[in-house]
Design a protein around this motif. Structure first.
Motif, PDB file in Angstrom:
ATOM      1  N   HIS A 150      -5.378   0.028  13.711  1.00 50.66           N
ATOM      2  CA  HIS A 150      -4.525  -1.135  13.964  1.00 50.66           C
ATOM      3  C   HIS A 150      -3.298  -0.800  14.817  1.00 50.66           C
ATOM      4  O   HIS A 150      -2.890  -1.607  15.664  1.00 50.66           O
ATOM      5  CB  HIS A 150      -4.094  -1.763  12.632  1.00 50.66           C
ATOM      6  CG  HIS A 150      -3.265  -0.875  11.761  1.00 50.66           C
ATOM      7  ND1 HIS A 150      -3.821   0.077  10.938  1.00 50.66           N
ATOM      8  CD2 HIS A 150      -1.917  -0.774  11.599  1.00 50.66           C
ATOM      9  CE1 HIS A 150      -2.858   0.725  10.304  1.00 50.66           C
ATOM     10  NE2 HIS A 150      -1.701   0.230  10.688  1.00 50.66           N
ATOM     11  N   LYS A 151      -2.691   0.373  14.609  1.00 53.01           N
ATOM     12  CA  LYS A 151      -1.518   0.742  15.404  1.00 53.01           C
ATOM     13  C   LYS A 151      -1.878   0.879  16.876  1.00 53.01           C
ATOM     14  O   LYS A 151      -1.087   0.518  17.758  1.00 53.01           O
ATOM     15  CB  LYS A 151      -0.914   2.041  14.881  1.00 53.01           C
ATOM     16  CG  LYS A 151      -0.244   1.913  13.523  1.00 53.01           C
ATOM     17  CD  LYS A 151       0.427   3.220  13.134  1.00 53.01           C
ATOM     18  CE  LYS A 151       1.124   3.105  11.784  1.00 53.01           C
ATOM     19  NZ  LYS A 151       1.775   4.387  11.400  1.00 53.01           N
ATOM     20  N   GLU A 152      -3.056   1.395  17.116  1.00 54.28           N
ATOM     21  CA  GLU A 152      -3.534   1.553  18.492  1.00 54.28           C
ATOM     22  C   GLU A 152      -3.631   0.206  19.203  1.00 54.28           C
ATOM     23  O   GLU A 152      -3.443   0.112  20.414  1.00 54.28           O
ATOM     24  CB  GLU A 152      -4.900   2.244  18.442  1.00 54.28           C
ATOM     25  CG  GLU A 152      -5.572   2.466  19.771  1.00 54.28           C
ATOM     26  CD  GLU A 152      -6.937   3.088  19.578  1.00 54.28           C
ATOM     27  OE1 GLU A 152      -7.799   2.853  20.433  1.00 54.28           O
ATOM     28  OE2 GLU A 152      -7.147   3.791  18.568  1.00 54.28           O
ATOM     29  N   PHE A 153      -3.915  -0.839  18.438  1.00 61.06           N
ATOM     30  CA  PHE A 153      -4.074  -2.169  19.009  1.00 61.06           C
ATOM     31  C   PHE A 153      -2.794  -3.003  18.926  1.00 61.06           C
ATOM     32  O   PHE A 153      -2.825  -4.208  19.165  1.00 61.06           O
ATOM     33  CB  PHE A 153      -5.212  -2.906  18.300  1.00 61.06           C
ATOM     34  CG  PHE A 153      -6.541  -2.224  18.425  1.00 61.06           C
ATOM     35  CD1 PHE A 153      -6.991  -1.755  19.656  1.00 61.06           C
ATOM     36  CD2 PHE A 153      -7.347  -2.034  17.315  1.00 61.06           C
ATOM     37  CE1 PHE A 153      -8.217  -1.115  19.775  1.00 61.06           C
ATOM     38  CE2 PHE A 153      -8.578  -1.403  17.429  1.00 61.06           C
ATOM     39  CZ  PHE A 153      -9.015  -0.941  18.664  1.00 61.06           C
ATOM     40  N   GLY A 154      -1.681  -2.380  18.558  1.00 72.93           N
ATOM     41  CA  GLY A 154      -0.422  -3.108  18.511  1.00 72.93           C
ATOM     42  C   GLY A 154      -0.263  -3.985  17.298  1.00 72.93           C
ATOM     43  O   GLY A 154       0.544  -4.915  17.302  1.00 72.93           O
ATOM     44  N   LEU A 155      -1.014  -3.696  16.239  1.00 76.04           N
ATOM     45  CA  LEU A 155      -0.956  -4.502  15.021  1.00 76.04           C
ATOM     46  C   LEU A 155      -0.252  -3.726  13.905  1.00 76.04           C
ATOM     47  O   LEU A 155      -0.247  -2.494  13.890  1.00 76.04           O
ATOM     48  CB  LEU A 155      -2.373  -4.881  14.561  1.00 76.04           C
ATOM     49  CG  LEU A 155      -3.224  -5.654  15.562  1.00 76.04           C
ATOM     50  CD1 LEU A 155      -4.632  -5.852  15.009  1.00 76.04           C
ATOM     51  CD2 LEU A 155      -2.586  -6.998  15.892  1.00 76.04           C
ATOM     52  N   GLU A 156       0.315  -4.462  12.980  1.00 75.58           N
ATOM     53  CA  GLU A 156       0.950  -3.873  11.805  1.00 75.58           C
ATOM     54  C   GLU A 156       0.288  -4.439  10.565  1.00 75.58           C
ATOM     55  O   GLU A 156       0.170  -5.652  10.414  1.00 75.58           O
ATOM     56  CB  GLU A 156       2.442  -4.198  11.803  1.00 75.58           C
ATOM     57  CG  GLU A 156       3.202  -3.624  10.624  1.00 75.58           C
ATOM     58  CD  GLU A 156       4.684  -3.957  10.701  1.00 75.58           C
ATOM     59  OE1 GLU A 156       5.191  -4.574   9.747  1.00 75.58           O
ATOM     60  OE2 GLU A 156       5.309  -3.633  11.730  1.00 75.58           O
ATOM     61  N   GLU A 157      -0.155  -3.558   9.683  1.00 77.97           N
ATOM     62  CA  GLU A 157      -0.873  -3.993   8.486  1.00 77.97           C
ATOM     63  C   GLU A 157       0.048  -4.680   7.488  1.00 77.97           C
ATOM     64  O   GLU A 157       1.177  -4.233   7.263  1.00 77.97           O
ATOM     65  CB  GLU A 157      -1.547  -2.798   7.798  1.00 77.97           C
ATOM     66  CG  GLU A 157      -2.847  -2.391   8.420  1.00 77.97           C
ATOM     67  CD  GLU A 157      -3.568  -1.361   7.579  1.00 77.97           C
ATOM     68  OE1 GLU A 157      -4.791  -1.462   7.442  1.00 77.97           O
ATOM     69  OE2 GLU A 157      -2.900  -0.444   7.072  1.00 77.97           O
ATOM     70  N   GLY A 158      -0.447  -5.750   6.888  1.00 86.65           N
ATOM     71  CA  GLY A 158       0.229  -6.390   5.777  1.00 86.65           C
ATOM     72  C   GLY A 158      -0.555  -6.149   4.503  1.00 86.65           C
ATOM     73  O   GLY A 158      -1.222  -5.124   4.351  1.00 86.65           O
ATOM     74  N   ASP A 159      -0.497  -7.082   3.588  1.00 91.40           N
ATOM     75  CA  ASP A 159      -1.241  -6.950   2.335  1.00 91.40           C
ATOM     76  C   ASP A 159      -2.743  -7.120   2.581  1.00 91.40           C
ATOM     77  O   ASP A 159      -3.171  -7.704   3.572  1.00 91.40           O
ATOM     78  CB  ASP A 159      -0.778  -8.004   1.321  1.00 91.40           C
ATOM     79  CG  ASP A 159       0.613  -7.710   0.788  1.00 91.40           C
ATOM     80  OD1 ASP A 159       1.152  -6.635   1.098  1.00 91.40           O
ATOM     81  OD2 ASP A 159       1.156  -8.564   0.073  1.00 91.40           O
ATOM     82  N   SER A 160      -3.519  -6.618   1.636  1.00 93.26           N
ATOM     83  CA  SER A 160      -4.970  -6.819   1.694  1.00 93.26           C
ATOM     84  C   SER A 160      -5.518  -6.927   0.283  1.00 93.26           C
ATOM     85  O   SER A 160      -4.920  -6.436  -0.677  1.00 93.26           O
ATOM     86  CB  SER A 160      -5.654  -5.668   2.438  1.00 93.26           C
ATOM     87  OG  SER A 160      -5.555  -4.472   1.687  1.00 93.26           O
ATOM     88  N   THR A 161      -6.644  -7.599   0.183  1.00 92.94           N
ATOM     89  CA  THR A 161      -7.301  -7.710  -1.123  1.00 92.94           C
ATOM     90  C   THR A 161      -8.804  -7.823  -0.919  1.00 92.94           C
ATOM     91  O   THR A 161      -9.276  -8.288   0.125  1.00 92.94           O
ATOM     92  CB  THR A 161      -6.772  -8.928  -1.911  1.00 92.94           C
ATOM     93  OG1 THR A 161      -7.283  -8.877  -3.259  1.00 92.94           O
ATOM     94  CG2 THR A 161      -7.192 -10.237  -1.276  1.00 92.94           C
ATOM     95  N   LEU A 162      -9.531  -7.369  -1.911  1.00 92.91           N
ATOM     96  CA  LEU A 162     -10.989  -7.471  -1.912  1.00 92.91           C
ATOM     97  C   LEU A 162     -11.423  -7.942  -3.295  1.00 92.91           C
ATOM     98  O   LEU A 162     -11.056  -7.336  -4.294  1.00 92.91           O
ATOM     99  CB  LEU A 162     -11.626  -6.127  -1.576  1.00 92.91           C
ATOM    100  CG  LEU A 162     -13.156  -6.065  -1.500  1.00 92.91           C
ATOM    101  CD1 LEU A 162     -13.586  -4.998  -0.516  1.00 92.91           C
ATOM    102  CD2 LEU A 162     -13.792  -5.763  -2.868  1.00 92.91           C
ATOM    103  N   TRP A 163     -12.154  -9.057  -3.324  1.00 94.83           N
ATOM    104  CA  TRP A 163     -12.688  -9.581  -4.581  1.00 94.83           C
ATOM    105  C   TRP A 163     -14.204  -9.430  -4.576  1.00 94.83           C
ATOM    106  O   TRP A 163     -14.862  -9.808  -3.595  1.00 94.83           O
ATOM    107  CB  TRP A 163     -12.365 -11.067  -4.750  1.00 94.83           C
ATOM    108  CG  TRP A 163     -10.931 -11.390  -4.986  1.00 94.83           C
ATOM    109  CD1 TRP A 163      -9.846 -10.582  -4.814  1.00 94.83           C
ATOM    110  CD2 TRP A 163     -10.412 -12.652  -5.435  1.00 94.83           C
ATOM    111  NE1 TRP A 163      -8.692 -11.245  -5.130  1.00 94.83           N
ATOM    112  CE2 TRP A 163      -9.002 -12.517  -5.511  1.00 94.83           C
ATOM    113  CE3 TRP A 163     -10.992 -13.875  -5.773  1.00 94.83           C
ATOM    114  CZ2 TRP A 163      -8.183 -13.567  -5.920  1.00 94.83           C
ATOM    115  CZ3 TRP A 163     -10.181 -14.911  -6.177  1.00 94.83           C
ATOM    116  CH2 TRP A 163      -8.788 -14.760  -6.256  1.00 94.83           C
TER     117      TRP A 163
END
Length: 248
Positions: A150-163
């Motif tokens: 994600h950093k390579e693509f200029g993005l910053e991670e937020g929260d995530s969830t998997l159900w």
């Protein structure tokens, strides 16, 4: 807090009595429980947590004192499981949130992909806005690769969830594609994994804040279009990632 806004001693005493009552009800529900996920125990637990939190707040406001108890948060807790004991089918719901931290990097990387797809002729003009750039990148790479780069693509991670949810039977092809999350029932969640900076903060509080987890990524690394996955082959149940098992 002003004197006029402070709770009275009687209100603090009443809150303490409410905790005692809720404690008795919780013990009684536990003693009578019919199984591991008895809804009566779940309800009594929430009532006890709410009563204890109310008492703690009033005690502090009136006397500037606190209780020795840590009240567990219940807002994000899963309700009692009400699905089949032996699930015949599963549905995995994923959410990953990102912020566009560096739009120019995002545009540049997407344009490189578009140009590579056009044979290097520089005619790939579909990545000239953030909206189109996101379409190019998510059309070219799997969601897991976007997450890891994600950093390579200029993005910053937020929260995530998997159900992981139990369903009665596999859905018919195309049945839920128009509204993929409308039937997400928390009562059928078999297990859940959450990732959030909140949990990183908890680790910092435990004395792990000196741990360096940053990884340097070369923003100019070549993007190999051979690893691309067409958009229509990507199964995105949607949004975020890292692993913390919820209370279930």
């Amino acid at each position: 807090m002003s004197d006029a806004a402070q709770p009275t001693a009687a209100e603090v005493r009443a809150a303490a009595e409410a905790v005692k009552t809720a404690l008795d009800r919780h013990l009684a529900a536990v003693e009578r429980r019919s199984g591991e996920d008895d809804p009566a125990v779940y309800e009594a637990f929430n009532e006890l947590a709410a009563a204890a939190e109310e008492y703690d707040e009033l005690l502090y406001d009136r006397y500037d004192e606190v209780t020795p108890f840590e009240i567990p948060g219940t807002e994000d807790a899963l309700p009692p499981y009400q699905g089949p004991d032996e699930a015949n089918a599963l549905s995995v719901l994923i959410r990953r949130d990102y912020a566009v931290a560096e739009p120019q990097r995002l545009l540049a990387q997407a344009q490189r992909v578009a140009d590579l797809e056009s044979g290097g002729r520089g005619t790939g003009g579909s990545a000239d806005t953030v909206h189109s750039a996101l379409g190019v990148l998510f059309g070219e790479f799997e969601p897991d690769e976007i997450s890891s780069r994600h950093k390579e693509f200029g993005l910053e991670e937020g929260d995530s969830t998997l159900w992981v949810t139990a369903v009665d039977a596999p859905a018919e092809p195309g049945e839920w594609l128009d509204a993929p999350f409308d039937q997400a029932d928390p009562h059928r969640v078999v297990c859940r994994f959450d990732v959030s900076v909140v949990f990183d903060d908890e680790l910092d509080d435990d004395g792990l804040d000196g741990l360096d987890t940053d990884v340097d990524i070369d923003p100019d690394v070549d993007i190999d279009p051979d690893v691309a996955v067409p958009l229509d082959e990507i199964d995105i149940d949607s949004d975020d990632d890292s692993v913390r098992k919820a209370d279930r």
